[in-house]
Design a protein around this motif. Structure first.
Motif, PDB file in Angstrom:
ATOM      1  N   TYR A 133      11.376 -24.125   5.399  1.00 41.34           N
ATOM      2  CA  TYR A 133      10.899 -23.293   6.506  1.00 41.34           C
ATOM      3  C   TYR A 133       9.958 -22.217   5.990  1.00 41.34           C
ATOM      4  CZ  TYR A 133      10.765 -20.480  10.715  1.00 41.34           C
ATOM      5  OH  TYR A 133      10.325 -19.783  11.811  1.00 41.34           O
ATOM      6  N   TYR A 134      10.314 -21.625   4.857  1.00 41.80           N
ATOM      7  CA  TYR A 134       9.469 -20.584   4.279  1.00 41.80           C
ATOM      8  C   TYR A 134       8.085 -21.136   3.964  1.00 41.80           C
ATOM      9  CZ  TYR A 134       8.045 -16.640   1.371  1.00 41.80           C
ATOM     10  OH  TYR A 134       7.367 -15.563   0.856  1.00 41.80           O
ATOM     11  N   LYS A 135       8.040 -22.314   3.399  1.00 36.98           N
ATOM     12  CA  LYS A 135       6.750 -22.938   3.090  1.00 36.98           C
ATOM     13  C   LYS A 135       5.920 -23.107   4.359  1.00 36.98           C
ATOM     14  CE  LYS A 135       6.663 -26.416   0.215  1.00 36.98           C
ATOM     15  NZ  LYS A 135       6.762 -27.766  -0.406  1.00 36.98           N
ATOM     16  N   GLY A 136       6.576 -23.405   5.477  1.00 35.57           N
ATOM     17  CA  GLY A 136       5.870 -23.597   6.738  1.00 35.57           C
ATOM     18  C   GLY A 136       5.213 -22.345   7.274  1.00 35.57           C
ATOM     19  N   LEU A 137       5.597 -21.185   6.756  1.00 33.48           N
ATOM     20  CA  LEU A 137       4.980 -19.946   7.226  1.00 33.48           C
ATOM     21  C   LEU A 137       3.578 -19.744   6.666  1.00 33.48           C
ATOM     22  CD1 LEU A 137       8.003 -17.455   7.180  1.00 33.48           C
ATOM     23  CD2 LEU A 137       7.056 -18.744   9.103  1.00 33.48           C
ATOM     24  N   ARG A 138       3.120 -20.661   5.825  1.00 38.10           N
ATOM     25  CA  ARG A 138       1.726 -20.606   5.391  1.00 38.10           C
ATOM     26  C   ARG A 138       0.775 -20.706   6.590  1.00 38.10           C
ATOM     27  NH1 ARG A 138      -0.039 -21.151  -0.255  1.00 38.10           N
ATOM     28  NH2 ARG A 138      -2.130 -21.214   0.662  1.00 38.10           N
ATOM     29  N   GLU A 139       1.240 -21.234   7.687  1.00 37.81           N
ATOM     30  CA  GLU A 139       0.370 -21.347   8.864  1.00 37.81           C
ATOM     31  C   GLU A 139       0.027 -19.984   9.458  1.00 37.81           C
ATOM     32  OE1 GLU A 139       2.262 -22.329  12.941  1.00 37.81           O
ATOM     33  OE2 GLU A 139       3.525 -23.416  11.504  1.00 37.81           O
ATOM     34  N   VAL A 140       0.863 -18.959   9.190  1.00 37.85           N
ATOM     35  CA  VAL A 140       0.553 -17.631   9.725  1.00 37.85           C
ATOM     36  C   VAL A 140      -0.017 -16.687   8.666  1.00 37.85           C
ATOM     37  CG1 VAL A 140       2.259 -17.788  11.569  1.00 37.85           C
ATOM     38  CG2 VAL A 140       2.913 -16.778   9.378  1.00 37.85           C
ATOM     39  N   TRP A 141       0.121 -17.035   7.403  1.00 37.18           N
ATOM     40  CA  TRP A 141      -0.352 -16.163   6.310  1.00 37.18           C
ATOM     41  C   TRP A 141      -0.786 -17.084   5.163  1.00 37.18           C
ATOM     42  CZ3 TRP A 141      -2.722 -12.497   4.249  1.00 37.18           C
ATOM     43  CH2 TRP A 141      -2.330 -11.732   3.147  1.00 37.18           C
ATOM     44  N   ASN A 142      -1.929 -17.706   5.352  1.00 35.38           N
ATOM     45  CA  ASN A 142      -2.344 -18.804   4.478  1.00 35.38           C
ATOM     46  C   ASN A 142      -3.160 -18.301   3.291  1.00 35.38           C
ATOM     47  OD1 ASN A 142      -2.693 -21.362   3.489  1.00 35.38           O
ATOM     48  ND2 ASN A 142      -4.307 -21.919   4.932  1.00 35.38           N
ATOM     49  N   VAL A 143      -2.456 -17.651   2.368  1.00 32.63           N
ATOM     50  CA  VAL A 143      -3.093 -17.161   1.146  1.00 32.63           C
ATOM     51  C   VAL A 143      -2.243 -17.544  -0.048  1.00 32.63           C
ATOM     52  CG1 VAL A 143      -4.196 -15.212   2.315  1.00 32.63           C
ATOM     53  CG2 VAL A 143      -1.953 -14.922   1.240  1.00 32.63           C
ATOM     54  N   PRO A 144      -2.846 -17.815  -1.204  1.00 37.05           N
ATOM     55  CA  PRO A 144      -2.064 -18.056  -2.419  1.00 37.05           C
ATOM     56  C   PRO A 144      -1.266 -16.810  -2.793  1.00 37.05           C
ATOM     57  CG  PRO A 144      -4.362 -18.733  -2.705  1.00 37.05           C
ATOM     58  CD  PRO A 144      -4.303 -17.947  -1.439  1.00 37.05           C
ATOM     59  N   ASN A 158      11.706 -15.560  -8.290  1.00 37.08           N
ATOM     60  CA  ASN A 158      10.270 -15.426  -8.034  1.00 37.08           C
ATOM     61  C   ASN A 158       9.531 -16.721  -8.370  1.00 37.08           C
ATOM     62  OD1 ASN A 158      10.594 -12.794  -7.200  1.00 37.08           O
ATOM     63  ND2 ASN A 158       9.834 -11.875  -9.082  1.00 37.08           N
ATOM     64  N   GLU A 159       9.881 -17.348  -9.474  1.00 38.88           N
ATOM     65  CA  GLU A 159       9.256 -18.624  -9.839  1.00 38.88           C
ATOM     66  C   GLU A 159       9.513 -19.684  -8.774  1.00 38.88           C
ATOM     67  OE1 GLU A 159      10.704 -19.675 -13.673  1.00 38.88           O
ATOM     68  OE2 GLU A 159       9.720 -17.997 -14.696  1.00 38.88           O
ATOM     69  N   MET A 160      10.717 -19.719  -8.267  1.00 33.76           N
ATOM     70  CA  MET A 160      11.060 -20.660  -7.200  1.00 33.76           C
ATOM     71  C   MET A 160      10.226 -20.383  -5.947  1.00 33.76           C
ATOM     72  SD  MET A 160      14.766 -21.070  -5.273  1.00 33.76           S
ATOM     73  CE  MET A 160      14.642 -19.432  -4.530  1.00 33.76           C
ATOM     74  N   THR A 161      10.111 -19.110  -5.588  1.00 31.77           N
ATOM     75  CA  THR A 161       9.356 -18.736  -4.394  1.00 31.77           C
ATOM     76  C   THR A 161       7.888 -19.100  -4.519  1.00 31.77           C
ATOM     77  OG1 THR A 161      10.888 -16.899  -3.983  1.00 31.77           O
ATOM     78  CG2 THR A 161       8.763 -16.788  -2.903  1.00 31.77           C
ATOM     79  N   VAL A 162       7.293 -18.810  -5.665  1.00 30.89           N
ATOM     80  CA  VAL A 162       5.885 -19.143  -5.892  1.00 30.89           C
ATOM     81  C   VAL A 162       5.676 -20.651  -5.852  1.00 30.89           C
ATOM     82  CG1 VAL A 162       4.038 -19.136  -7.616  1.00 30.89           C
ATOM     83  CG2 VAL A 162       5.350 -17.050  -7.176  1.00 30.89           C
ATOM     84  N   ALA A 163       6.571 -21.415  -6.487  1.00 27.76           N
ATOM     85  CA  ALA A 163       6.428 -22.875  -6.530  1.00 27.76           C
ATOM     86  C   ALA A 163       6.395 -23.474  -5.133  1.00 27.76           C
ATOM     87  CB  ALA A 163       7.570 -23.481  -7.345  1.00 27.76           C
ATOM     88  N   VAL A 164       7.214 -22.901  -4.236  1.00 24.47           N
ATOM     89  CA  VAL A 164       7.252 -23.422  -2.860  1.00 24.47           C
ATOM     90  C   VAL A 164       6.062 -22.920  -2.061  1.00 24.47           C
ATOM     91  CG1 VAL A 164       8.530 -23.283  -0.697  1.00 24.47           C
ATOM     92  CG2 VAL A 164       9.741 -23.744  -2.837  1.00 24.47           C
ATOM     93  N   TRP A 165       5.781 -21.622  -2.129  1.00 23.09           N
ATOM     94  CA  TRP A 165       4.695 -21.055  -1.326  1.00 23.09           C
ATOM     95  C   TRP A 165       3.342 -21.657  -1.690  1.00 23.09           C
ATOM     96  CZ3 TRP A 165       4.677 -18.347   3.012  1.00 23.09           C
ATOM     97  CH2 TRP A 165       3.479 -17.748   3.426  1.00 23.09           C
ATOM     98  N   ASP A 166       3.110 -21.846  -2.979  1.00 26.44           N
ATOM     99  CA  ASP A 166       1.830 -22.398  -3.434  1.00 26.44           C
ATOM    100  C   ASP A 166       1.826 -23.914  -3.478  1.00 26.44           C
ATOM    101  OD1 ASP A 166       0.829 -19.854  -3.691  1.00 26.44           O
ATOM    102  OD2 ASP A 166       1.200 -19.707  -5.842  1.00 26.44           O
TER     103      ASP A 166
END
Length: 451
Positions: free
Chosen positions: A265-276, A421-429
């Motif tokens: 779900y967190y990864k899906g929020l790239r649709e509202v804040w689509n930045v690396p 943090n590494e986990m969060t970055v891996a998913v977000w990016d």
């Protein structure tokens, strides 16, 4: 670090509360053990005044024959609380005297175990909530007795349970709280939606973003720091994942199946804040909100000063409230910090020490705290209107509201932050799948922890 002082001068450096402290026992599951003051209150000779809802201070302290000794980290705050106490009790205890010693809050519990036994410790000491477990285990903190009822009327259960032992007794008074929250540009939201109210859910945020976002113009409905667990946790928790669910530092919860769904779900929020993740730093996201270009931001009270200036210069009004919830409906938790004051189990004056500790959670004590340090008292939101200065601050209640639904953790090891943090970055990016990111977090944490 200790130094002696009477009344003295300024300076208090605000610290990140979660970066300080010690001990790894879970708040709310603290183990009590024997101490010099472990006798029940009813057998300890203390007198409780039902009408005043206060303990009656021992005559040696009340008469000024012996000063009550305080351990504070900040002498400005010590002086302010002493002055406020004397003003509040001038008719009852006009002769009471105090002395204080400057002791770093991060060191207080450890030093009390030695100084208290030697007879030269403070009667009360300031510390961090995640050190109270150790204070109970080592027998350096005494229960608050009758004040539990008073405090539980004024403080949220989230706060009081964080300083309670397995025996159900409170062993410290929560004094301050701090958390990230949702800050929203009321003026801009009114233009976009016809309402100046903040969205309560991420689906509401998506609805606003559909008409406002413009990636080419770097225009976004909401901003936060997406590559740090300090921020992403609010989404993950709202989706049903909790870090350290059992309070064991060896069990951070990275193997919980709920985490994979939450990361998706967190990864899906790239649709509202689509930045690396690398392009979103606290400085950049806060600057855009201060400029009046962003309707929503998730950040903490450290940004108030910049936002107040930005609002005045750019003609907008902003508010503060709880972080949006995910579809699960669970409240969005966050990492919170809390300063506390405890009564030494070694004190010869347990009534006076309890009266002073409780005072820091009174209106007068909270006002002295806010006026001196700018920190937010850990009081229920409806009581903040009684606090001088806070009643004019429209933003504090939102921080308190978010803090009351925050998770108060044991001291988090540094490798929790790096692994999460590494986990969060891996998913977000989108560097790996959520399942693989969670599995890597399990392995990485265990390796760093030496498990």
């Amino acid at each position: 670090m200790r130094s002696n002082g009477a009344y003295a001068g300024p300076s208090m450096n605000r610290r990140h509360l979660l970066a300080a402290g010690g001990g790894v026992a879970a708040a709310g599951t603290l183990a009590a053990c024997g101490s010099p003051e472990e006798e029940p209150e009813e057998n300890g000779g203390l007198e409780w005044d039902d009408a005043a809802r206060q303990y009656v201070i021992e005559e040696d302290i009340a008469s000024g024959k012996v000063p009550l000794k305080l351990w504070f980290e900040n002498e400005d705050l010590a002086k302010a609380q002493i002055d406020a106490f004397k003003a509040a009790f001038k008719d009852v205890y006009p002769d009471i005297q105090f002395e204080y010693e400057l002791v770093a809050q991060n060191d207080a519990v450890g030093e009390m175990s030695l100084a208290g036994e030697a007879g030269n410790g403070g009667d009360v000491f300031m510390s961090f909530y995640d050190q109270i477990a150790r204070a109970i285990q080592e027998g350096t903190a005494a229960p608050l007795g009758e004040y539990e009822t008073v405090l539980k009327e004024r403080l949220a259960e989230t706060f009081t349970s964080a300083v309670s032992g397995e025996d159900g007794q409170m062993y410290a008074v929560p004094v301050t709280t701090e958390s990230i929250a949702l800050m929203y540009n009321k003026t801009l939201l009114s233009e976009l939606t016809g309402s100046d109210q903040a969205p309560a859910t991420w689906e509401d945020v998506k609805s606003i973003a559909a008409g406002y976002n413009d990636s080419a113009a770097n225009t976004w409905t909401i901003r936060w720091v997406p590559g740090e667990i300090y921020y992403s946790y609010s989404v993950l928790s709202s989706m049903g994942w909790q870090a350290y669910p059992g309070g064991d530092v060896n069990e951070p919860g990275f193997d919980d199946p709920a985490l994979v769904e939450a990361l998706d779900y967190y990864k899906g929020l790239r649709e509202v804040w689509n930045v690396p993740s690398a392009d979103a730093t606290p400085e950049t996201v806060e600057a855009e909100f201060a400029a009046g270009n962003t309707p929503l931001i998730i950040t903490g009270p450290w940004a108030f000063s910049a936002f107040d200036t930005g609002a005045a210069e750019n003609g907008f009004e902003y508010g503060v409230t709880t972080i949006p919830a995910a579809p699960s409906g669970d409240p969005a938790s966050s990492f919170a910090g809390m300063h506390v004051i405890a009564v030494s189990a070694y004190t010869k004056y347990p009534a006076a020490a309890r009266v002073f500790a409780n005072f820091l959670a009174s209106d007068a004590g909270a006002a002295a705290l806010y006026a001196t340090t700018g920190q937010i008292p850990a009081l229920n939101a409806d009581l903040l209107a009684n606090i001088a200065g806070l009643s004019e601050d429209p933003h504090v209640a939102g921080i308190v509201a978010q803090s009351t639904q925050a998770d108060l953790f044991p001291q988090l090891p540094e490798y929790f932050w790096s692994t999460a943090n590494e986990m969060t970055v891996a998913v977000w990016d989108d560097l790996t799948s959520s399942a693989d990111a969670a599995a890597a977090a399990v392995a990485g944490y265990d390796e760093l922890a030496g498990l």
